[in-house]
Design an enzyme around this catalytic site. Sequence first.
Site, PDB file in Angstrom:
ATOM      1  N   GLY A   7       0.927  -1.099   0.100  1.00 54.54           N
ATOM      2  CA  GLY A   7      -0.393   0.263  -0.259  1.00 54.54           C
ATOM      3  C   GLY A   7       0.946   1.304  -0.401  1.00 54.54           C
ATOM      4  O   GLY A   7       1.603   1.518   1.259  1.00 54.54           O
ATOM      5  N   THR A   8       0.942   1.891  -1.059  1.00 57.92           N
ATOM      6  CA  THR A   8       1.903   3.062  -0.921  1.00 57.92           C
ATOM      7  C   THR A   8       1.485   4.337  -2.204  1.00 57.92           C
ATOM      8  O   THR A   8       0.237   3.756  -3.092  1.00 57.92           O
ATOM      9  CB  THR A   8       2.716   2.921  -1.255  1.00 57.92           C
ATOM     10  N   THR A   9       1.821   5.180  -2.116  1.00 59.36           N
ATOM     11  CA  THR A   9       1.662   6.367  -3.659  1.00 59.36           C
ATOM     12  C   THR A   9       2.994   6.719  -4.595  1.00 59.36           C
ATOM     13  O   THR A   9       3.760   7.246  -2.545  1.00 59.36           O
ATOM     14  CB  THR A   9       0.904   8.072  -3.569  1.00 59.36           C
TER      15      THR A   9
END
Length: 203
Positions: A7-9
């Site tokens: 999970g990340t951007t």
Amino acid sequence: MAEKLKGTTTVGIVCKDGVVLAADRRASLGNMVLSDNVTKVFWIDDHLALAGAGSVGDILSFVRLLRSEAKLYRARIGREMSVKALATLTSNILHGGRGYAYFAWFLIGGHDSAPRLYSIDAAGGLTEDRFTAAGSGMEFAFSILESGFKEDMPLEEGVKLALRAIGAATRRDVFTGGGVTLITITKEGHHEWSEEEIKALSE
């Protein structure tokens, strides 16, 4: 199979005089936040850097591999690997790793004869971009990048745009958060921005 930290951007932007790579710091396991202090942007060589979205363990393992390959290239050839060469190597490793897949999407940026940015998916698909994003919050980041990107924008303007894009993802994507890691790469080398520098730019 055990769930992986994920999970990340991540965001990449090509500016007039350099490249911006940025990412949030949150790591999650399923729907649970495990850490808000994970680094997802890494230098590979003086003028090369990488941002990774996906499994934290796979990203860290891949960074160690690429750093070794970059050092070996410099020792054998006598000069730093080009941005395109590093991106092509990354693509080849990911595409050829059918026995073990890296669960990650990489943005590779750097400056050789000019600032350059590449996006490489987990299967090795390679594209050169002027701006891009990856990870669970990429749709929100893209909405900011699409409206704010300009060709030949100054580096400081690109930094501000990257921060806005990560900020939009942080507000809308539950897997994005914990602050920002931001690196700029110019012909002088790479610079990791401190929290104080980011805060000053945001004021």
